[in-house]
Write a protein that holds these residues in place. Sequence first.
Motif, PDB file in Angstrom:
ATOM      1  N   LYS A  92      38.531  32.251  51.170  1.00  0.00           N
ATOM      2  CA  LYS A  92      37.735  33.243  51.082  1.00  0.00           C
ATOM      3  C   LYS A  92      38.165  34.609  50.842  1.00  0.00           C
ATOM      4  N   GLU A  93      39.274  34.786  51.588  1.00  0.00           N
ATOM      5  CA  GLU A  93      39.826  36.211  51.486  1.00  0.00           C
ATOM      6  C   GLU A  93      40.426  36.334  50.077  1.00  0.00           C
ATOM      7  N   ILE A  94      41.438  35.130  49.565  1.00  0.00           N
ATOM      8  CA  ILE A  94      41.897  35.382  48.196  1.00  0.00           C
ATOM      9  C   ILE A  94      40.833  35.268  47.218  1.00  0.00           C
ATOM     10  N   SER A  95      39.801  34.751  47.187  1.00  0.00           N
ATOM     11  CA  SER A  95      38.763  34.911  46.049  1.00  0.00           C
ATOM     12  C   SER A  95      38.374  36.256  45.942  1.00  0.00           C
ATOM     13  N   PHE A  96      38.079  37.073  47.326  1.00  0.00           N
ATOM     14  CA  PHE A  96      37.545  38.207  47.413  1.00  0.00           C
ATOM     15  C   PHE A  96      38.587  39.500  46.878  1.00  0.00           C
ATOM     16  N   ILE A  97      39.907  39.108  47.375  1.00  0.00           N
ATOM     17  CA  ILE A  97      40.839  40.009  46.770  1.00  0.00           C
ATOM     18  C   ILE A  97      41.182  40.025  45.214  1.00  0.00           C
ATOM     19  N   GLU A  98      41.057  38.900  44.622  1.00  0.00           N
ATOM     20  CA  GLU A  98      41.170  38.748  43.396  1.00  0.00           C
ATOM     21  C   GLU A  98      39.947  38.861  42.461  1.00  0.00           C
ATOM     22  N   ALA A  99      38.984  39.261  43.058  1.00  0.00           N
ATOM     23  CA  ALA A  99      37.687  39.496  42.348  1.00  0.00           C
ATOM     24  C   ALA A  99      37.536  41.052  42.265  1.00  0.00           C
ATOM     25  N   ARG A 100      38.370  41.881  42.951  1.00  0.00           N
ATOM     26  CA  ARG A 100      38.314  43.268  43.005  1.00  0.00           C
ATOM     27  C   ARG A 100      38.722  44.058  41.718  1.00  0.00           C
ATOM     28  N   ASP A 101      37.881  44.927  41.489  1.00  0.00           N
ATOM     29  CA  ASP A 101      38.462  46.008  40.581  1.00  0.00           C
ATOM     30  C   ASP A 101      39.238  47.078  40.987  1.00  0.00           C
ATOM     31  N   SER A 102      39.143  47.419  42.359  1.00  0.00           N
ATOM     32  CA  SER A 102      39.605  48.812  42.822  1.00  0.00           C
ATOM     33  C   SER A 102      39.808  48.429  44.292  1.00  0.00           C
ATOM     34  N   PHE A 103      40.683  49.282  44.820  1.00  0.00           N
ATOM     35  CA  PHE A 103      41.021  49.138  46.353  1.00  0.00           C
ATOM     36  C   PHE A 103      41.500  50.540  46.884  1.00  0.00           C
ATOM     37  N   TYR A 104      41.569  50.768  48.101  1.00  0.00           N
ATOM     38  CA  TYR A 104      42.291  51.837  48.665  1.00  0.00           C
ATOM     39  C   TYR A 104      43.420  51.477  49.411  1.00  0.00           C
TER      40      TYR A 104
END
Length: 208
Positions: A44-56
């Motif tokens: 769940k965390e991995i798929s969310f992380i790898e779907a992002r196009d930005s973060f802080y």
Amino acid sequence: MARNYLHTIFTDAARARQEAHGSRASYARMEAGADGTPDALTDKEISFIEARDSFYIASVTPHGWPYMQHRGGPPGFLRHLEANRIGFADFSGNRQYISTTNLAENPRVSLFLMDYANRRRLKLLGHAAIVEQADDPATVAALMPQEYRAAPERAFLIDVIGWEWNCPQHITPRFTEGEISAAIKPMAAELNQLRAEVEALRAAQKGE
């Protein structure tokens, strides 16, 4: 479960304030059993992380000041590498090197990942290591998104020690250009079809 995240981030003063305001019992159950073992990243965390196009990403200056920076790129530029390690290529920017300098003295980082469209957010704690392009070009190149027009200077490798999902309360939905385009694509196709039908009817009327 964010057991190690909470145990790491809660101070005795925070626990006392939780007790005073009636929230300590629930947090104590969530924190129970923490022994310093990192919260394991799940699918769940991995798929969310790898779907992002930005973060802080936040670091701390030698004088104790928190410092926050935005990192962006194509979806998937922040990658899961193995176990609890994630990483990304750091592109050439304004060359202030504040985060890079901070992490050379204190490797602790906090990452804040947002999915505005679905009102989800994930917080990560970890230890970061910096790999310079000149020292290990292969590692930096492996983290570089394909066909992305940016110049990498280094790579950040982050070993996550804890994570926590936050509730969606007060997150205002926002949508990227790509998300909006995908949402209106069926309507645009229908509109084009209707326009074509109208033109065909007009042409038929002129031919009568």
